[in-house]
Design an enzyme around this catalytic site. Structure first.
Site: not given
Ligand code: GRF
Length: 196
Positions: A11, A13, A90, A92, A106, A108, A149, A178
């Site tokens: 988590g 991000n 997962k 959606i 999302n 990626h 994606d 990110e």
């Molecule tokens: C990130 O690299 C994101 O791009 C991908 O999953 C990872 C999640 O990392 N979808 P975190 O759980 O936010 O640390």
């Protein structure tokens, strides 16, 4: 704008977005997190920030339709405006997708459309980028539709891939980007500079 999150893991991000809300840079209210993983560190982070947290998975709801319904209900009961996927592993469900059509985003860890689709998650992405000899990679924020994606791209930021990079070092570089790109993109969405 009320934000809901779906996350399966650490988590980080989601945390970058919670921090931007907390500092007032992002004018939005994070309200709920659903995780499919009872051990996800994302659950701890969300609890600490005062969000409502839900653990909903194929273990709690073995029937996929009922799981989809429970996840949708959790977000609807908190009047979510925007649904943010932050490392959700997962697919959606159709109910959730239609309830929040055009309002699910999302992140990626590659420059989509490169290195996206089935099997392209976590370290697999960075390993594939290195194996292909790419000179750059990066992060993409996109709308979510029913194909992995493939929703409309909202924002991208690149990083340089050097000869010394391994999947792990590339993953770190991309993750740093990110953590900047996700809150910045949400700020633009809230301001109306990016339309969904
Ligand atoms: C990130 O690299 C994101 O791009 C991908 O999953 C990872 C999640 O990392 N979808 P975190 O759980 O936010 O640390």
């Amino acid at each position: 704008m009320k934000l809901g999150f779906l996350a399966s893991g650490r988590g980080s991000n989601m945390q970058s977005i919670l921090d931007a809300c907390e500092s007032g840079q992002l004018k939005a209210e994070p309200v709920a997190l659903v995780s499919n993983n009872p051990d996800a560190y994302a659950l701890e982070r969300a609890k600490k920030a005062g969000l409502a947290v839900f653990y909903l998975s194929s273990k709690t709801h073995p029937q996929s339709e009922l799981l989809d319904e429970a996840i949708t209900g959790a977000f609807q009961s908190h009047n979510i405006d925007l649904l943010i996927l932050a490392g959700y592993m997962k697919k959606i469900g159709p109910k959730l997708l239609s309830a929040y059509s055009g309002r699910i985003i999302n992140i990626h860890p590659s420059l989509l459309p490169k290195f996206g689709g089935t099997g392209m998650y976590g370290m697999n992405v960075h390993e594939a980028v290195i194996a292909a000899g790419e000179k750059e990679s990066g992060a993409t924020i996109h709308l979510v539709n029913n194909e992995y994606d493939q929703g409309r791209i909202l924002a991208q930021r690149s990083v340089v891939v050097t000869e010394n990079d391994k999947a792990e070092t590339l993953a770190e570089k991309v993750l740093t980007v990110e953590h900047q790109l996700y809150p910045e993109t949400l700020i633009k969405i809230v301001a109306g500079d990016i339309s969904l």
